[in-house]
Motif scaffolding. Structure first.
Motif, PDB file in Angstrom:
ATOM      1  N   MET A  87      10.559 -32.878   7.525  1.00  0.00           N
ATOM      2  CA  MET A  87      10.136 -31.745   6.892  1.00  0.00           C
ATOM      3  C   MET A  87       8.820 -31.198   7.825  1.00  0.00           C
ATOM      4  O   MET A  87       8.734 -29.959   7.919  1.00  0.00           O
ATOM      5  CB  MET A  87       9.310 -32.266   5.549  1.00  0.00           C
ATOM      6  N   GLN A  88       8.020 -32.051   8.346  1.00  0.00           N
ATOM      7  CA  GLN A  88       7.111 -31.436   9.440  1.00  0.00           C
ATOM      8  C   GLN A  88       7.777 -30.724  10.562  1.00  0.00           C
ATOM      9  O   GLN A  88       7.311 -29.826  10.883  1.00  0.00           O
ATOM     10  CB  GLN A  88       6.117 -32.763   9.846  1.00  0.00           C
ATOM     11  N   ALA A  89       8.778 -31.226  10.913  1.00  0.00           N
ATOM     12  CA  ALA A  89       9.431 -30.506  12.405  1.00  0.00           C
ATOM     13  C   ALA A  89       9.905 -29.125  11.798  1.00  0.00           C
ATOM     14  O   ALA A  89      10.041 -28.265  12.430  1.00  0.00           O
ATOM     15  CB  ALA A  89      10.648 -31.174  12.580  1.00  0.00           C
ATOM     16  N   LEU A  90      10.377 -29.102  10.439  1.00  0.00           N
ATOM     17  CA  LEU A  90      10.873 -27.764   9.797  1.00  0.00           C
ATOM     18  C   LEU A  90       9.959 -26.697   9.545  1.00  0.00           C
ATOM     19  O   LEU A  90      10.134 -25.458   9.766  1.00  0.00           O
ATOM     20  CB  LEU A  90      11.728 -27.899   8.554  1.00  0.00           C
ATOM     21  N   SER A  91       8.712 -27.233   9.403  1.00  0.00           N
ATOM     22  CA  SER A  91       7.507 -26.402   8.981  1.00  0.00           C
ATOM     23  C   SER A  91       6.835 -26.236  10.166  1.00  0.00           C
ATOM     24  O   SER A  91       5.476 -25.458  10.163  1.00  0.00           O
ATOM     25  CB  SER A  91       6.794 -27.114   7.811  1.00  0.00           C
ATOM     26  N   TRP A  92       6.961 -26.689  11.406  1.00  0.00           N
ATOM     27  CA  TRP A  92       6.127 -26.829  12.582  1.00  0.00           C
ATOM     28  C   TRP A  92       6.271 -25.043  13.109  1.00  0.00           C
ATOM     29  O   TRP A  92       7.204 -24.653  13.268  1.00  0.00           O
ATOM     30  CB  TRP A  92       6.632 -27.617  13.602  1.00  0.00           C
ATOM     31  N   ALA A  93       5.053 -24.580  13.546  1.00  0.00           N
ATOM     32  CA  ALA A  93       5.300 -23.457  14.077  1.00  0.00           C
ATOM     33  C   ALA A  93       4.339 -23.475  15.442  1.00  0.00           C
ATOM     34  O   ALA A  93       3.326 -24.073  15.468  1.00  0.00           O
ATOM     35  CB  ALA A  93       4.692 -22.272  13.158  1.00  0.00           C
ATOM     36  N   PRO A  94       4.921 -22.801  16.625  1.00  0.00           N
ATOM     37  CA  PRO A  94       4.190 -23.015  17.717  1.00  0.00           C
ATOM     38  C   PRO A  94       2.841 -22.057  17.870  1.00  0.00           C
ATOM     39  O   PRO A  94       2.748 -21.112  17.040  1.00  0.00           O
ATOM     40  CB  PRO A  94       5.276 -22.459  18.681  1.00  0.00           C
ATOM     41  N   SER A  95       1.815 -22.550  18.352  1.00  0.00           N
ATOM     42  CA  SER A  95       0.636 -21.852  18.516  1.00  0.00           C
ATOM     43  C   SER A  95       0.201 -21.130  19.667  1.00  0.00           C
ATOM     44  O   SER A  95       0.990 -21.218  20.714  1.00  0.00           O
ATOM     45  CB  SER A  95      -0.602 -22.941  18.200  1.00  0.00           C
ATOM     46  N   ARG A  96      -0.154 -19.764  19.416  1.00  0.00           N
ATOM     47  CA  ARG A  96      -0.341 -18.966  20.553  1.00  0.00           C
ATOM     48  C   ARG A  96      -1.639 -18.958  20.969  1.00  0.00           C
ATOM     49  O   ARG A  96      -2.558 -18.907  20.182  1.00  0.00           O
ATOM     50  CB  ARG A  96       0.123 -17.351  20.279  1.00  0.00           C
TER      51      ARG A  96
END
Length: 97
Positions: A87-96
């Protein structure tokens, strides 16, 4: 009949599959330790007076119950941790930056 959550149903079905695998295929260490423990129990039974045989059997039974409870806890915790990781991996978004 108690309704089970989807998580509990998945756990029950996975446990049913894993419990039907021969122990030696899962872990040689556990398999041989189990044999050694049974030999120790037989030696104790042979050296104890007959009135303590029932106590030895209860001790072995309680040890097995404790082991089974520990295994169930570990199995469920591992499954829960893996679901949380997914669930954490699916909700992860890269930060810019």
């Amino acid at each position: 009949m108690k309704k089970q959550s989807l998580f509990e149903c998945a756990m029950d079905s996975m446990e049913d599959v894993s419990l039907n695998i021969p122990l030696q295929q899962v872990s040689n260490d556990y398999y041989y330790s189990d044999i050694a423990a049974k030999q120790c129990e037989d030696e104790l039974r042979a050296s104890l007076p007959p009135h303590l045989h029932c106590t030895l059997s209860r001790l072995a039974d309680k040890s097995i119950e404790r082991e089974a409870a520990s295994m169930a806890i570990s199995y469920r915790q591992g499954f829960s941790d893996s679901i949380q990781f997914i669930m954490q991996a699916l909700s992860w978004a890269p930060s810019r930056r």
